[in-house]
Design a protein around this motif. Structure first.
Motif, PDB file in Angstrom:
ATOM      1  N   ASP A 125      26.857  26.455  60.602  1.00  0.00           N
ATOM      2  CA  ASP A 125      27.279  27.688  61.355  1.00  0.00           C
ATOM      3  C   ASP A 125      26.443  28.760  60.865  1.00  0.00           C
ATOM      4  OD1 ASP A 125      28.820  26.135  62.819  1.00  0.00           O
ATOM      5  OD2 ASP A 125      30.686  26.922  62.125  1.00  0.00           O
ATOM      6  N   THR A 126      25.996  28.845  59.495  1.00  0.00           N
ATOM      7  CA  THR A 126      25.285  29.843  59.249  1.00  0.00           C
ATOM      8  C   THR A 126      23.852  30.066  59.514  1.00  0.00           C
ATOM      9  OG1 THR A 126      24.917  28.734  56.967  1.00  0.00           O
ATOM     10  CG2 THR A 126      26.762  30.397  57.304  1.00  0.00           C
ATOM     11  N   ARG A 128      20.701  30.061  62.417  1.00  0.00           N
ATOM     12  CA  ARG A 128      20.390  30.415  63.759  1.00  0.00           C
ATOM     13  C   ARG A 128      19.246  29.491  63.994  1.00  0.00           C
ATOM     14  NH1 ARG A 128      24.742  32.290  63.259  1.00  0.00           N
ATOM     15  NH2 ARG A 128      25.115  30.642  64.746  1.00  0.00           N
ATOM     16  N   GLU A 132      13.236  27.897  71.644  1.00  0.00           N
ATOM     17  CA  GLU A 132      12.037  28.636  72.486  1.00  0.00           C
ATOM     18  C   GLU A 132      11.150  28.960  71.572  1.00  0.00           C
ATOM     19  OE1 GLU A 132      13.429  32.074  73.811  1.00  0.00           O
ATOM     20  OE2 GLU A 132      11.425  32.775  74.648  1.00  0.00           O
ATOM     21  N   ASP A 177      11.753  35.849  56.506  1.00  0.00           N
ATOM     22  CA  ASP A 177      12.763  36.664  55.971  1.00  0.00           C
ATOM     23  C   ASP A 177      14.098  36.007  56.341  1.00  0.00           C
ATOM     24  OD1 ASP A 177      13.656  39.530  55.399  1.00  0.00           O
ATOM     25  OD2 ASP A 177      14.366  39.241  57.444  1.00  0.00           O
ATOM     26  N   CYS A 178      15.058  36.155  55.253  1.00  0.00           N
ATOM     27  CA  CYS A 178      16.183  35.708  55.616  1.00  0.00           C
ATOM     28  C   CYS A 178      16.692  35.717  56.909  1.00  0.00           C
ATOM     29  CB  CYS A 178      17.197  36.015  54.541  1.00  0.00           C
ATOM     30  SG  CYS A 178      16.592  35.938  52.885  1.00  0.00           S
ATOM     31  N   THR A 179      16.785  36.995  57.566  1.00  0.00           N
ATOM     32  CA  THR A 179      17.497  37.178  58.788  1.00  0.00           C
ATOM     33  C   THR A 179      16.485  36.680  60.123  1.00  0.00           C
ATOM     34  OG1 THR A 179      16.194  39.353  58.852  1.00  0.00           O
ATOM     35  CG2 THR A 179      18.463  39.466  58.184  1.00  0.00           C
ATOM     36  N   HIS A 182      19.135  33.643  59.442  1.00  0.00           N
ATOM     37  CA  HIS A 182      20.706  33.878  58.916  1.00  0.00           C
ATOM     38  C   HIS A 182      21.036  35.233  59.404  1.00  0.00           C
ATOM     39  CE1 HIS A 182      20.479  30.163  56.182  1.00  0.00           C
ATOM     40  NE2 HIS A 182      19.524  30.654  55.668  1.00  0.00           N
ATOM     41  N   TYR A 183      22.197  35.166  60.324  1.00  0.00           N
ATOM     42  CA  TYR A 183      22.624  36.512  60.555  1.00  0.00           C
ATOM     43  C   TYR A 183      23.931  36.156  61.300  1.00  0.00           C
ATOM     44  CZ  TYR A 183      19.710  35.678  64.944  1.00  0.00           C
ATOM     45  OH  TYR A 183      18.921  35.067  65.955  1.00  0.00           O
TER      46      TYR A 183
ATOM     47  N   TYR B  87      19.560  42.950  50.845  1.00  0.00           N
ATOM     48  CA  TYR B  87      18.267  43.354  50.443  1.00  0.00           C
ATOM     49  C   TYR B  87      17.706  44.222  51.667  1.00  0.00           C
ATOM     50  CZ  TYR B  87      16.467  39.849  53.339  1.00  0.00           C
ATOM     51  OH  TYR B  87      16.101  39.157  54.371  1.00  0.00           O
ATOM     52  N   ASN B  89      14.953  44.632  54.408  1.00  0.00           N
ATOM     53  CA  ASN B  89      13.873  43.670  54.860  1.00  0.00           C
ATOM     54  C   ASN B  89      13.003  44.630  55.606  1.00  0.00           C
ATOM     55  OD1 ASN B  89      14.485  44.642  57.620  1.00  0.00           O
ATOM     56  ND2 ASN B  89      15.008  42.294  58.238  1.00  0.00           N
ATOM     57  N   GLU B  91      11.758  45.260  58.473  1.00  0.00           N
ATOM     58  CA  GLU B  91      12.207  46.130  59.549  1.00  0.00           C
ATOM     59  C   GLU B  91      13.140  47.213  59.231  1.00  0.00           C
ATOM     60  OE1 GLU B  91      12.977  42.952  62.742  1.00  0.00           O
ATOM     61  OE2 GLU B  91      13.473  42.286  60.604  1.00  0.00           O
ATOM     62  N   THR B  95      20.254  43.943  55.025  1.00  0.00           N
ATOM     63  CA  THR B  95      20.574  42.709  55.518  1.00  0.00           C
ATOM     64  C   THR B  95      21.851  42.425  54.675  1.00  0.00           C
ATOM     65  OG1 THR B  95      19.397  41.608  53.842  1.00  0.00           O
ATOM     66  CG2 THR B  95      18.586  41.999  56.224  1.00  0.00           C
ATOM     67  N   ILE B  97      23.096  38.405  54.007  1.00  0.00           N
ATOM     68  CA  ILE B  97      23.005  37.032  54.105  1.00  0.00           C
ATOM     69  C   ILE B  97      24.481  36.234  53.467  1.00  0.00           C
ATOM     70  CG2 ILE B  97      21.696  35.048  53.688  1.00  0.00           C
ATOM     71  CD1 ILE B  97      20.097  37.305  54.937  1.00  0.00           C
ATOM     72  N   TYR B  98      25.109  36.103  54.605  1.00  0.00           N
ATOM     73  CA  TYR B  98      26.603  35.557  54.510  1.00  0.00           C
ATOM     74  C   TYR B  98      26.579  34.273  53.432  1.00  0.00           C
ATOM     75  CZ  TYR B  98      27.047  38.435  58.413  1.00  0.00           C
ATOM     76  OH  TYR B  98      26.946  39.472  59.335  1.00  0.00           O
ATOM     77  N   ASP B 136      25.713  33.428  69.168  1.00  0.00           N
ATOM     78  CA  ASP B 136      24.538  34.098  68.131  1.00  0.00           C
ATOM     79  C   ASP B 136      24.950  34.784  66.808  1.00  0.00           C
ATOM     80  OD1 ASP B 136      23.150  33.267  70.212  1.00  0.00           O
ATOM     81  OD2 ASP B 136      23.001  35.181  71.358  1.00  0.00           O
ATOM     82  N   VAL B 137      26.124  34.593  66.156  1.00  0.00           N
ATOM     83  CA  VAL B 137      26.488  35.615  65.224  1.00  0.00           C
ATOM     84  C   VAL B 137      27.637  34.522  64.614  1.00  0.00           C
ATOM     85  CG1 VAL B 137      27.813  37.384  64.559  1.00  0.00           C
ATOM     86  CG2 VAL B 137      26.553  37.656  66.393  1.00  0.00           C
ATOM     87  N   VAL B 152      21.041  42.579  64.759  1.00  0.00           N
ATOM     88  CA  VAL B 152      19.996  41.736  64.460  1.00  0.00           C
ATOM     89  C   VAL B 152      19.706  40.654  65.543  1.00  0.00           C
ATOM     90  CG1 VAL B 152      20.815  40.478  62.818  1.00  0.00           C
ATOM     91  CG2 VAL B 152      18.458  40.790  62.783  1.00  0.00           C
ATOM     92  N   GLN B 153      20.850  40.197  65.884  1.00  0.00           N
ATOM     93  CA  GLN B 153      20.776  39.195  67.041  1.00  0.00           C
ATOM     94  C   GLN B 153      20.219  39.525  68.309  1.00  0.00           C
ATOM     95  OE1 GLN B 153      23.558  40.547  65.845  1.00  0.00           O
ATOM     96  NE2 GLN B 153      24.979  40.822  67.593  1.00  0.00           N
ATOM     97  N   ARG B 156      16.363  40.230  67.766  1.00  0.00           N
ATOM     98  CA  ARG B 156      15.575  38.984  67.817  1.00  0.00           C
ATOM     99  C   ARG B 156      15.697  38.616  69.308  1.00  0.00           C
ATOM    100  NH1 ARG B 156      14.371  40.354  63.836  1.00  0.00           N
ATOM    101  NH2 ARG B 156      14.912  39.767  61.697  1.00  0.00           N
ATOM    102  N   ARG B 160      12.075  38.018  71.325  1.00  0.00           N
ATOM    103  CA  ARG B 160      11.762  36.903  71.989  1.00  0.00           C
ATOM    104  C   ARG B 160      11.514  37.022  73.482  1.00  0.00           C
ATOM    105  NH1 ARG B 160      15.838  34.219  69.149  1.00  0.00           N
ATOM    106  NH2 ARG B 160      17.111  34.057  70.888  1.00  0.00           N
TER     107      ARG B 160
END
Lengths: 183, 242
Positions: A125-126, A128, A132, A177-179, A182-183, B87, B89, B91, B95, B97-98, B136-137, B152-153, B156, B160
């Motif tokens: 789940d963590t 993404r 596409e 990048d981690c994001t 992961h987000y 940290y 990033n 952009e 962030t 990171i869970y 998405d989260v 951030v979702q 992104r 896209r």
């Protein structure tokens, strides 16, 4: 009291050394054998039993259907998506309606119920994952899913853990990048 | 590479909390029950802080201000994380990171704005809400820190979309949930490295300030002061044209 007495008695009948010589190899065998068996099972899980035995080979190889005819989200969104029953019925209103697996499909259609396909590929789940981006970057489905046209039952064909993802991203100068994931 | 930033115009904020609700639903933020709030463990990635001035009407005045992660360029929360779960990033996002987070809570303790929240419990929703969770989260679990991500979702997804349409991102394309929900247009989001973007232009307004700037955190959330109509002759009287 009881243990020392018992121990002494046992020792007289059979020296401790010989007892160990028999028991230790047995335990080692049990641990190694059991461990191997467990690991083998964990690394090669048996294919899941889908509610309907849907064969990719006939649809992909014999009928030459495009993957994205059924997995419509692959080029336009995160999930590739698995087709609705309705989409199977384009053909199976008439095609091979006598076969038992297809009758299961038609029963679901008549009851207006979706089919609960089991997932083969599943990120935690963590994470993404986005189809596409990869399809737009020009990757074929087979890069990650193997040759599905040859798989009677869909198999997990590639590692697809973080190391695998990030290695390919590095090679292709995709973001790491981690994001990204992961987000 | 854009550097994201936000602007809060306090003159436009009516304190309606639409941003709070929008953020909560967009980002799968757990529901804060009365019990949780009483324990001061409620989670709100963005909140409206309300201050009273004076006690008697008409002298009494209320001031509302939105507070969210300031995505500081010199963030006190970042260097204290022992596992680099937080940290900065490229952009300009701070962030979180869970799955990397081990829940030491050092970051929240070092955060002067009080905008980081720890999951003391497994978050729970009534079962009928499960369909409303945003796929998405990530749904966070017990023992991890969480905070505003500038959605951030959505960044992104918009990137896209722009790529699919074969164009570059335009100013105003990316809208975090709070910005989209704000009925008075008090929140503005954009690329602060682009001097022509709306957020950059508004941040030049003479009413501008940043919260706790003296700490040297260098936030990228800019605020515009409230204009007080009773103080005629104030230098900073005219709100900027939006």
């Amino acid at each position: 009291m009881a243990t020392t007495a018992g121990g002494r008695k046992l020792g007289r009948v059979m020296p401790t050394g010989r007892v160990l010589a028999i028991i230790v190899p047995f335990i080692v065998l049990l641990v190694v054998g059991g461990g191997t068996w467990y690991l083998y099972g964990a690394l090669n899980p048996p294919p899941k039993q889908q509610p309907i035995a849907f064969p990719h080979p006939v649809h992909v190889e014999t009928l030459q259907l495009d993957c994205q005819f059924c997995h419509r989200g692959a080029a336009i969104g995160p999930a590739a998506t698995v087709p609705a029953v309705e989409q199977c019925m384009f053909c199976h209103k008439v095609a091979v309606t006598d076969r038992p697996e297809v009758q299961k499909l038609r029963a679901a259609w008549e009851k207006k119920e979706p089919i609960d396909w089991l997932r083969v590929y599943r990120m935690p789940d963590t994470v993404r994952f986005v189809h596409e981006a990869h399809i737009q970057a020009g990757f074929d489905c087979a890069v990650c899913h193997g040759n599905v046209g040859q798989q009677q039952v869909v198999q997990h064909a590639r590692d697809l853990r973080m190391g695998d993802c990030v290695t390919c991203h590095r090679v292709n100068e995709a973001p790491t990048d981690c994001t990204t994931c992961h987000y | 590479m854009p550097k994201w930033g936000m602007l809060v115009d306090l003159d436009r904020c009516s304190g309606c909390r639409a941003c709070v609700a929008a953020c909560q639903i967009e980002n799968n933020v757990p529901i804060n029950t009365e019990e949780i709030v009483n324990q001061r463990r409620g989670i709100q990635w963005i909140r409206i802080e309300r201050y009273w001035e004076g006690t008697e009407y008409p002298a009494a005045k209320v001031r509302n201000g939105a507070m969210l992660c300031q995505h500081c360029r010199n963030a006190p929360c970042e260097p204290v994380c022992p596992v680099y779960a937080t940290y900065h990033n490229s952009e300009g996002l701070n962030t979180q990171i869970y799955n990397r987070c081990i829940g030491t809570r050092y970051c929240a303790n070092n955060d002067p704005y009080n905008v980081r929240f720890f999951n003391y419990w497994e978050p729970q929703w009534p079962e009928s809400y499960y369909h409303y969770l945003n796929p998405d989260v990530t749904v966070r679990s017990k023992g991890v820190m969480e905070k505003c991500t500038f959605c951030v979702q959505r960044i992104r997804r918009t990137e896209r979309q722009a790529k699919r349409e074969g164009r570059a991102l335009k100013d105003g394309d990316v809208q975090p949930a709070c910005v989209q929900a704000c009925p008075t247009d008090a929140l503005v989001f954009g690329d602060i490295s682009d001097t022509g973007s709306r957020v950059s232009r508004l941040a030049q307004d003479k009413r501008h300030f940043r919260v706790l700037e003296s700490l040297g955190t260098d936030p990228v959330v800019f605020y515009l002061k409230k204009v007080d109509p009773q103080h005629v002759g104030d230098a900073a009287k005219q709100p900027a044209a939006h």
